[in-house]
Enzyme design. Structure first.
Site, PDB file in Angstrom:
ATOM      1  CE  LYS A  50      36.828   3.610  13.369  1.00  0.00           C
ATOM      2  NZ  LYS A  50      37.786   4.514  12.864  1.00  0.00           N
ATOM      3  CE1 TYR A 271      40.092 -26.122  -5.346  1.00  0.00           C
ATOM      4  CE2 TYR A 271      39.905 -25.013  -3.308  1.00  0.00           C
ATOM      5  CZ  TYR A 271      39.451 -25.567  -4.282  1.00  0.00           C
ATOM      6  OH  TYR A 271      38.191 -25.673  -4.392  1.00  0.00           O
TER       7      TYR A 271
END
EC number: 5.1.1.1
Length: 394
Positions: A50, A271
């Site tokens: 999956k 940042y």
């Protein structure tokens, strides 16, 4: 059309990408064989593929698992099954864990997929299709043994079995459930779920049973029943977190250097000025960020490795940006670090599970979240398949 558009390559070279994701298909095959041999010949070893084989490319991994002898596969959604079914021979069974959403039953059957029926409503809709087609239809039945996620509860089983011909039109291929705490062998929920599973299974028509996935498989023979359904362990994630990883590593993630700079003490990086140098520092900017699925949480917590200097752990510093991250490479010394150099973010000296733990998550999430911008290389697929086919015909 712009003239340059004609030059686009659908399979661009590695140099066009900021990061390289290498998937060792030989390791996937070896991991499958290890798990298969651990349960012995009386138990089927299936494979969970999956989420695009946990993010690593189902179209490349499924054929390798099939060549290794796997004949039973599990996906989560109908769309996943539709993509994978053409990769498999008629002798393979492909189960859809979420069952059939309302109105998709005929599609699921037409594609040759087998639903895992999780509710009384799913059972009824599958029976309705069988009546309309006038033929029995295969299915797995999932029972809720204590996880409270998927499956028929004890009350559901009572309601179902009280009906005349409760499973008319359905050919049960499997009765299954799933363990919530298998990665902690001492957890009392494991035995409680096994007991509940046995009780619920006895109330349903006889069919092969399955309870264990990757970690549950390692709890021992009492948990393995007729089928095990490993997923994460196939892809190198440790199924026994309190012990050394028995699986071979499958993934290597590398990021390319864009540029480097020397900065002085007191200089901020990235940042929010989340990192401030306390010494003269050599900083490398790498072309991978959270837009590539590399977790933002690894800012200030992750490491990078220069493959030629594996003993030197290079800290990821400051905040990770969408398209880049910064690494303090001062401890490599004065030697220049050329643009384009690849540093390992996940690899032989910084395995997947520790990297995920540094981000406050698990290998499953880190692996399935790796994005589409990496240049992906699957190594060993043709050779693995050829070798296995030769072995099977010898």
């Amino acid at each position: 059309m712009h003239p340059s558009a004609r030059q686009y390559r659908p399979d661009p070279p590695a140099a066009w990408a900021g990061g390289l994701l290498t998937v060792d298909l030989g390791a996937v095959a070896a991991n499958y064989r290890l798990l298969r041999d651990r349960v012995g010949p009386g138990t089927t070893c299936a494979a969970a593929v999956k989420a695009n084989a946990y993010g690593l490319g189902a179209e490349r991994i499924v054929p390798v698992l099939a060549a290794a002898g796997c004949r039973v596969f599990f996906v989560a959604h109908l769309a996943e099954g539709a993509a994978i079914r053409p990769l498999l021979g008629a002798d393979c069974t492909l189960f859809v864990l979420n069952g059939a959403m309302p109105g998709t039953e005929a599609d699921l059957h037409g594609l040759g997929l087998v639903p895992v029926l999780n509710s009384v409503e799913q059972v009824a809709r599958w029976q309705d299709l069988a009546r309309r087609l006038e033929t029995p239809l295969p299915a797995a039945l999932q029972v809720d043994s204590g996880m409270s996620r998927f499956g028929l509860s004890g009350g559901d089983v009572d309601m179902l079995m009280a009906r005349p011909a409760p499973l008319a039109g359905i050919t049960p291929l499997l009765v299954m459930s799933h363990l919530a705490c298998a990665d902690d062998p001492a957890h009392p929920a494991n035995q409680a779920q096994r007991t509940a599973f046995l009780r619920l299974r006895r109330r349903l028509p006889h069919a092969p049973a399955s309870l264990a996935a990757s970690s549950g498989l390692f709890l021992g023979p009492d948990w393995q029943f007729d089928m095990v359904r490993p997923g994460a362990a196939l892809y190198g994630i440790n199924p026994t977190p309190d012990h050394p990883n028995p699986m071979r590593p499958v993934v290597r993630l590398q990021a390319r250097v864009v540029q480097t700079r020397w900065i002085g003490p007191g200089t901020a990086v990235g940042y929010g000025a989340a990192f401030i140098a306390h010494r003269p520092s050599h900083i490398a900017t790498l072309a991978v960020g959270y837009g590539d699925g590399f977790p933002r949480a690894l800012g200030g917590r992750g490491i990078a490795i220069l493959p030629s200097r594996p003993a030197v752990k290079l800290p990821v510093i400051g905040r990770i940006s969408m398209d880049c991250l910064a690494v303090d490479v001062t401890d490599l010394g004065e030697a220049p670090l050329e643009a384009g150099t690849a540093l390992d973010l996940i690899g032989p000296h910084n395995p997947l599970d520790p990297a995920a733990a540094a981000a406050g998550t698990i290998g499953y999430e880190l692996l399935t979240g790796l994005g589409a911008r990496y240049h992906r290389v699957h190594v060993g697929d043709d050779a693995v398949i050829d070798d296995m086919q030769k072995g099977s015909s010898a």
